[in-house]
Scaffold this active site. Sequence first.
Site, PDB file in Angstrom:
ATOM      1  N   GLU A 127      20.894  -8.878   6.390  1.00 29.93           N
ATOM      2  CA  GLU A 127      20.258  -7.914   6.788  1.00 29.93           C
ATOM      3  C   GLU A 127      20.860  -6.552   7.004  1.00 29.93           C
ATOM      4  O   GLU A 127      20.343  -5.585   7.339  1.00 29.93           O
ATOM      5  CB  GLU A 127      19.240  -8.009   8.016  1.00 29.93           C
ATOM      6  CG  GLU A 127      19.817  -8.732   9.059  1.00 29.93           C
ATOM      7  CD  GLU A 127      18.954  -9.191  10.192  1.00 29.93           C
ATOM      8  OE1 GLU A 127      17.450  -8.843  10.186  1.00 29.93           O
ATOM      9  OE2 GLU A 127      19.235  -9.945  11.180  1.00 29.93           O
TER      10      GLU A 127
ATOM     11  N   HIS B 241       3.900  -7.448  22.482  1.00 30.80           N
ATOM     12  CA  HIS B 241       3.387  -8.829  22.094  1.00 30.80           C
ATOM     13  C   HIS B 241       2.089  -8.712  21.409  1.00 30.80           C
ATOM     14  O   HIS B 241       1.768  -9.630  20.736  1.00 30.80           O
ATOM     15  CB  HIS B 241       2.835  -8.886  23.917  1.00 30.80           C
ATOM     16  CG  HIS B 241       3.811  -9.380  24.731  1.00 30.80           C
ATOM     17  ND1 HIS B 241       4.717  -8.435  25.142  1.00 30.80           N
ATOM     18  CD2 HIS B 241       4.277 -10.381  25.389  1.00 30.80           C
ATOM     19  CE1 HIS B 241       5.441  -8.671  26.006  1.00 30.80           C
ATOM     20  NE2 HIS B 241       5.346 -10.093  26.158  1.00 30.80           N
TER      21      HIS B 241
ATOM     22  N   ASP C  93      15.131  -5.593   8.309  1.00 35.56           N
ATOM     23  CA  ASP C  93      16.255  -4.801   8.634  1.00 35.56           C
ATOM     24  C   ASP C  93      17.016  -4.212   7.267  1.00 35.56           C
ATOM     25  O   ASP C  93      17.688  -3.359   7.686  1.00 35.56           O
ATOM     26  CB  ASP C  93      17.004  -5.725   9.585  1.00 35.56           C
ATOM     27  CG  ASP C  93      16.487  -5.640  11.071  1.00 35.56           C
ATOM     28  OD1 ASP C  93      16.380  -4.510  11.373  1.00 35.56           O
ATOM     29  OD2 ASP C  93      16.322  -6.654  11.649  1.00 35.56           O
TER      30      ASP C  93
ATOM     31  N   CYS D 264      12.764 -13.758   4.535  1.00 34.48           N
ATOM     32  CA  CYS D 264      11.474 -13.817   5.956  1.00 34.48           C
ATOM     33  C   CYS D 264      11.334 -12.594   6.325  1.00 34.48           C
ATOM     34  O   CYS D 264      10.379 -12.732   7.255  1.00 34.48           O
ATOM     35  CB  CYS D 264      12.320 -14.720   6.709  1.00 34.48           C
ATOM     36  SG  CYS D 264      13.679 -13.931   7.433  1.00 34.48           S
TER      37      CYS D 264
END
Length: 572
Positions: A436, A195, A460, A507
């Site tokens: 990815e 988080h 990734d 991205c």
Amino acid sequence: MTPKRIVLQGVAAAPGQAIGPAHRLVAHALEVPRRSIAPRKVAAEIRRFRQALSAARREIRELRQRLATGGEDPGDQILASHLMILQDRELQREIVEAIKAERFHAPYVVRRVFQAKAHYLETLPSELFRSRAADIRDVRDRLVGQLLGRGRSSIAHVPEGSVLIASEIAPSEVASLRPERIAALVTQRGTLASHVTIMARSRGVPAVVGVGDALESVPSGEEVWVDGSSGQIVVGPNRADQRRHRHWREREARIGQWLTQRELGPGRTRDGHAIAVRANIDRPEDAALAAEVGAEGVGLFRTEFFFMDAAAFPDEETQAAAYAAVLDAFADAPVTIRTLDLGGDKHAALMGIPSEENPYLGLRGVRFTLEHPELYRTQLRAIVRAGAGRRVRILVPMIGSLDQFHQTRALLAEAREQIVAAGHAAAEIALGPMIELPSAVLMADRLAQASDFFSIGSNDLVQYLLGVDRNNARIASLFSPLDPAVLRAIALTLRHARPSAIPVGSCGEMSGELPGLLLLAGLGIDELSVAPFLVRRTKAILSQVRQRDLERMAGRCLEAEDRRAVRRIVVE
Ligand code: PEP
Ligand code: MG
């Protein structure tokens, strides 16, 4: 005496640099002495434990009221789950029995029992339980703090400008953290999906996570230099370090000043080549921030974070409302919603992803959603509903084969039919895979024929192409999007996509970092999606360079021998 210079390596979690005094967040539960009590004091000690329980519950209720964000807020749901832990009768009985039998004071017993429970959860095969260990430790610290009459050193009162150092930042604490006060954040544990990492990334706080036990040797007050882009931390930086940091800061200040003086329209190079600059968001609340900084839509909405904290799988209504909130922030620009990318280091407590030896090679992304078609259908229906009359795109993570993409397309068509049959307006939705996996790169020509757009996920792609775990600090130096192999994979993807005339975006973190974004532009990318705080900066950088020059540079880099040579060419 000058302090010894120590260099530590963690995982680069949020870019940027800072130097500041370390401020260590102390979990008092780690410092509880083992103190015996007389037999006649046992009853009083049990009473004291019960009072602390009530006080801790009160504290959580007050915190929830202060946050007053409502039941759908992830922070609120975490606090609600902590209340449940404090109400666990079995756990209370165990502590009371242990105080009676062992006759140690309550803080020590509480710490021991909670610790054992957390350890036990961590050994279980189910991720469902394993992910609860951080919550157990969080509640443990709150309770022990109450018993000892001293709260955990508060995260809300970190001295301004300090580098916050913690073993881990508990989920309940993220809500109280004031990112504008801290210079940087470093944690011993934690991953890119924690988080706190997500918060740091969207707010532009440099962060390094997963540094390991070596971080324990850094005392409060010690000067620390944090580089969130490389994952390196220097304790006791020397003059050369200070100078390097000063240069970096001066350059940033110049860029910042220059940025505030400019009106920045859509992303465009100096010679007029358009490259859309969109935002990556992790929470619906971030959409407004993204719009404010001038993002040309959302290039990646990672929906999994919205699910990870939820006490129950969010139903269609709840999801549709969240997606609509993001779409509301962007009237004309496209919003790209990625379907659940669970697995790897991202787990939803309630979804019971079984423990795996190699989670990054396991049931992740589309593999997971296709195994849970009902869950997948619900999400697709929610997007179709929310997207009616808007520009919405659906992005599918971890596509490794055409078949997975075709199955998704079929489920989407089905979802649309159901929405229309139920009398709702339904969106026309563009569907695209994340590129990815190396298999997606090699099959990109065929995938492009079936897709409306591509989005390259460099985080990734680097991990799977170079075989380097993105969360392993020990091999962080091997993780590089500048590797010519990565550049060749991107070039191949773009070449494969061209005949189908679909837009190709990027991205991953590479899209917002200087050498990376120049190379992506030079290779011919159509869209860059970056953290909201990098949007203006990315546009400004593009406005200073010529596409012609970038193409020439990228061409040379494709022929380079290694990443060092690539960097040399870009710097030139
Ligand atoms: C990526 O892999 O580059 C990406 C953007 O997705 P995530 O970081 O969420 O895996
Ligand atoms: Mg990814």
